[in-house]
Design an enzyme around this catalytic site. Structure first.
Site, PDB file in Angstrom:
ATOM      1  N   ILE A 113      -1.154  -2.983  -0.889  1.00  0.00           N
ATOM      2  CA  ILE A 113      -1.620  -3.375   0.441  1.00  0.00           C
ATOM      3  C   ILE A 113      -2.543  -2.311   1.013  1.00  0.00           C
ATOM      4  O   ILE A 113      -3.517  -2.626   1.714  1.00  0.00           O
ATOM      5  CB  ILE A 113      -0.417  -3.588   1.383  1.00  0.00           C
ATOM      6  CG1 ILE A 113       0.516  -4.663   0.838  1.00  0.00           C
ATOM      7  CG2 ILE A 113      -0.886  -3.960   2.793  1.00  0.00           C
ATOM      8  CD1 ILE A 113       1.884  -4.683   1.514  1.00  0.00           C
ATOM      9  N   TYR A 126       2.524  -8.215  -4.439  1.00  0.00           N
ATOM     10  CA  TYR A 126       1.956  -7.123  -3.648  1.00  0.00           C
ATOM     11  C   TYR A 126       3.066  -6.279  -3.037  1.00  0.00           C
ATOM     12  O   TYR A 126       4.174  -6.750  -2.800  1.00  0.00           O
ATOM     13  CB  TYR A 126       1.029  -7.665  -2.548  1.00  0.00           C
ATOM     14  CG  TYR A 126       1.722  -8.455  -1.461  1.00  0.00           C
ATOM     15  CD1 TYR A 126       2.220  -7.823  -0.322  1.00  0.00           C
ATOM     16  CD2 TYR A 126       1.874  -9.847  -1.552  1.00  0.00           C
ATOM     17  CE1 TYR A 126       2.850  -8.546   0.685  1.00  0.00           C
ATOM     18  CE2 TYR A 126       2.500 -10.565  -0.555  1.00  0.00           C
ATOM     19  CZ  TYR A 126       2.986  -9.917   0.566  1.00  0.00           C
ATOM     20  OH  TYR A 126       3.615 -10.624   1.571  1.00  0.00           O
ATOM     21  N   CYS A 127       2.755  -5.004  -2.808  1.00  0.00           N
ATOM     22  CA  CYS A 127       3.667  -4.064  -2.161  1.00  0.00           C
ATOM     23  C   CYS A 127       2.824  -2.966  -1.535  1.00  0.00           C
ATOM     24  O   CYS A 127       1.596  -3.014  -1.581  1.00  0.00           O
ATOM     25  CB  CYS A 127       4.687  -3.516  -3.151  1.00  0.00           C
ATOM     26  SG  CYS A 127       3.950  -2.761  -4.619  1.00  0.00           S
ATOM     27  N   THR A 128       3.457  -1.971  -0.961  1.00  0.00           N
ATOM     28  CA  THR A 128       2.733  -0.987  -0.147  1.00  0.00           C
ATOM     29  C   THR A 128       1.597  -0.311  -0.906  1.00  0.00           C
ATOM     30  O   THR A 128       0.431  -0.420  -0.532  1.00  0.00           O
ATOM     31  CB  THR A 128       3.699   0.077   0.394  1.00  0.00           C
ATOM     32  OG1 THR A 128       4.764  -0.560   1.098  1.00  0.00           O
ATOM     33  CG2 THR A 128       2.970   1.030   1.342  1.00  0.00           C
TER      34      THR A 128
END
Length: 307
Positions: free
Chosen positions: A218, A189-191
């Site tokens: 996210i 996961y990342c922004t």
């Protein structure tokens, strides 16, 4: 005559992996388009596609989205919207790079019209929950951001690699410290999702059997579940806001770098030439020494003792 309605300012976050034969031509078009709409922010282009964050009035941003989607390779881009102030970016920057996300291995990534070849399977937020419910002991959340971003927000029990920049991920993954996870279900996961498009492909290439990525990152997860899901804390942002919460009452998991008090507030080092950010509580943030990065802090502290 009724008074003019105030402008509503927004920020858009977006990316699209698609082959670009002439990134420089796209750069000139995007720069002129943004300037004509008085938008500020950052856009990166490469032979692999586009990655951007822009701020401005909602009316102008809607025009930007409409015009950008007229380009065939960008028509499926998922534009993520959030509130802005109108002062979130100091200027407009539109550049061409060899990579959209700087992992340092541009030749290792292959992009087709459908996106990154060999990347992890996309999971919608509700599909993430279903995976966890069905295989709780077998699922590992793997943070695809710089480690400092995770100080104020992350998925519960997530693995946070020791990375100062995205370039550090290759050496981290190849170090062997995560080899015991290769048979697990890895949810990266990342922004907004872009870093995981590449990270998931890199991990699969290095022997991780089952790798997923959260569709929309996210941001999309937080929009759906707020504080009621598996996400804890605030989301770090690369603009003047510094962080956002998905709902009131978000958990405060950050700790001040100086005194360990609860905080979610990052501050730039007091030295204008330094780009380091410090996580500081309100009391420590007003102290010039404490608001200095460790190197500068040490030098100032020594000067105080001598003086």
């Amino acid at each position: 005559m009724s008074p003019a309605r105030p402008l509503l300012n927004k920020i858009i976050l977006f990316y699209g992996f698609t082959p670009l034969t002439d990134p420089e031509a796209i750069r000139l078009w995007q720069r002129d388009l943004c300037e004509s709409l008085n938008l500020k922010g950052r856009i990166l282009l490469s032979p692999h596609g586009i990655n951007g964050t822009l701020g401005g009035s909602i009316q102008e941003l809607k025009r930007y989205v409409k015009k950008t989607k007229e380009f065939a390779g960008f028509k499926k881009i998922d534009f993520k919207w959030s509130d802005g102030t109108g002062e979130d970016f100091p200027r407009l920057s539109v550049k061409v790079r060899s990579e959209l996300v700087t992992f340092g291995r541009p030749a290792e990534i292959t992009v087709a019209e459908s996106g990154v070849v060999g990347g992890g399977k996309h999971l919608k937020p509700e599909e993430v929950h279903k995976l966890v419910e069905n295989r709780a002991d077998d699922v590992v959340f793997f943070d695809g951001r710089n480690a400092f971003e995770a100080k104020i927000g992350r998925f519960k029990n997530a693995v946070v690699p020791e990375t100062a920049t995205t370039r550090d991920f290759i050496s981290e993954i190849e170090s062997g410290k995560y080899d015991h996870l290769k048979s697990k279900a890895i949810v990266t996961y990342c922004t907004g999702g872009i870093r995981c498009e590449v990270l998931s492909a890199i991990m699969k290439e290095r022997g991780f059997d089952e790798v997923y990525q959260i569709e929309g990152g996210i941001v999309r997860y937080g929009e759906k579940y707020g504080n009621e899901g598996l996400w804890e804390g605030s989301l770090y942002t690369f603009d003047a806001r510094m962080s956002i919460d998905f709902a009131p009452g978000a958990a405060l998991i950050g700790r001040c770098d100086i005194c360990a008090a609860e905080t979610k507030d990052f501050h730039n080092c007091i030295d204008p030439s330094c780009h380091e950010q410090l996580l500081l509580c309100a009391d420590c943030a007003i102290d010039p020494i404490k608001r200095s990065c460790p190197t500068l802090h040490r030098a100032n502290y020594d000067r105080e003792l001598i003086g």
